[in-house]
Design a protein around this motif. Structure first.
Motif: not given
Length: 94
Positions: A62, A66-67, A92
């Protein structure tokens, strides 16, 4: 013994690199020099991911995005004198 020579990285969207190319890597010895937080470790991580895939826990990844973000890049190289073109896309995780 096999020889793998990285020539360049193209279309990087990874960590601090956004739509970036890094050319002229086809030398026998390369020193990467730069200020703190300039992307030296990220460059090493990109090459690791492109040649062997992401390693470590998702939380470690991460720091590069970003996710749900998709990290991309293309590694141009030579493997035993033959062209190698590796394109990677990594998502991610949350």
């Amino acid at each position: 013994m096999s020889s793998f020579k990285i020539l360049s990285l193209k279309g990087l969207n990874f960590g601090r690199f956004s739509n970036r190319a890094i050319d002229d890597l086809g030398h026998s010895f390369i020193v990467v020099h730069g200020a703190n937080e300039s992307g030296k470790s990220t460059l090493t991580e990109i090459i690791t991911w492109m040649t062997g895939g992401p390693v470590g826990k998702a939380a470690d990844a991460q720091r590069f995005g970003e996710p749900e973000q998709v990290l991309t890049g293309r590694l141009i190289a030579e493997l035993n004198g033959q062209p190698a073109d590796i394109e990677g896309k990594f998502k991610i995780k949350k």
